[in-house]
Design a protein around this motif. Structure first.
Motif: not given
Length: 224
Positions: A42-59
């Motif tokens: 799932e992506t759109d035209e705004y993705d190239n004009h965005s800053v993306h952040f991700a959360a990960f499990r530490e384990d």
């Protein structure tokens, strides 16, 4: 339990983000049509004009959450195209405004059934008593992910000089933020946009001043 990172420069992480968004927005909630997003992405035209952040499990390092900050561009900001606002946006002509978008939390960590909130109307009170311990634990983890991602958004906004956020939120997310003294200002009526949503404005200076008074622990967590 969780690690938070900016994801823009890692193609593998970005693909995982798009796949998580597909699961949440297409498979689970039907906000987007699967045929519009081939290959489970799932992506759109705004993705190239965005800053993306991700959360990960530490384990195990698995991706369990994401959000993006859309920056001003020739495309404009999506909220202004989908919502009627009760304010004069020209008041922000000297400000830098970004839009919070595509908050997605893994189904594994979200509340389900009548206790769901992030993508629904939040009619059920978040502080409700007599709920199972397992639900309380999921709630605690989900809230920690949302807060961690918002902390990333705040840090990025400071670096880029962004002073205000737009956001289109379900009632449940608004209640979650209000509960911890982050109180967005509703600036227009609800619309049917990825479910029933309302447009909100967050003034970062006002938010932090209010946090400092009402929730100093969270204030210092954001400022550290």
């Amino acid at each position: 339990m969780f690690e938070f990172r900016k994801a823009d420069n890692d193609a593998n992480i970005m693909e995982d983000i798009y796949r998580l968004r597909y699961k949440v927005y297409c498979d689970e909630w039907g906000f987007e049509e699967p045929e519009d997003h081939p290959h489970g992405i799932e992506t759109d035209e705004y993705d190239n004009h965005s800053v993306h952040f991700a959360a990960f499990r530490e384990d195990d390092g698995s991706l369990i959450g994401t959000v993006r900050l859309i920056q001003s561009s020739d495309l404009g900001l999506p909220m202004l195209k989908h919502c009627a606002l009760d304010i004069d946006t020209s008041a922000f002509k000297d400000s830098i405004v970004g839009e919070i978008s595509r908050l997605a939390i893994s189904k594994e960590l979200r509340r389900r059934g009548p206790d769901k909130a992030l993508y629904d109307d939040g009619i059920r009170e978040l502080e409700e008593e007599n709920i199972p311990i397992s639900v309380k634990e999921r709630r605690k983890n989900e809230n920690a992910i949302v807060l961690g991602l918002y902390r990333c958004l705040y840090k990025e906004s400071l670096e880029k000089g962004i002073t205000h956020w737009y956001a289109v939120m379900a009632r449940g997310l608004y209640l979650l933020l209000k509960k911890i003294s982050i109180i967005p200002r509703q600036i227009g009526p609800e619309v049917n946009y990825h479910g029933l949503r309302a447009p909100y404005l967050l003034d970062l200076v006002q938010i932090m001043d209010y946090l400092k008074e009402k929730n100093p622990c969270l204030y210092h967590h954001f400022k550290d």
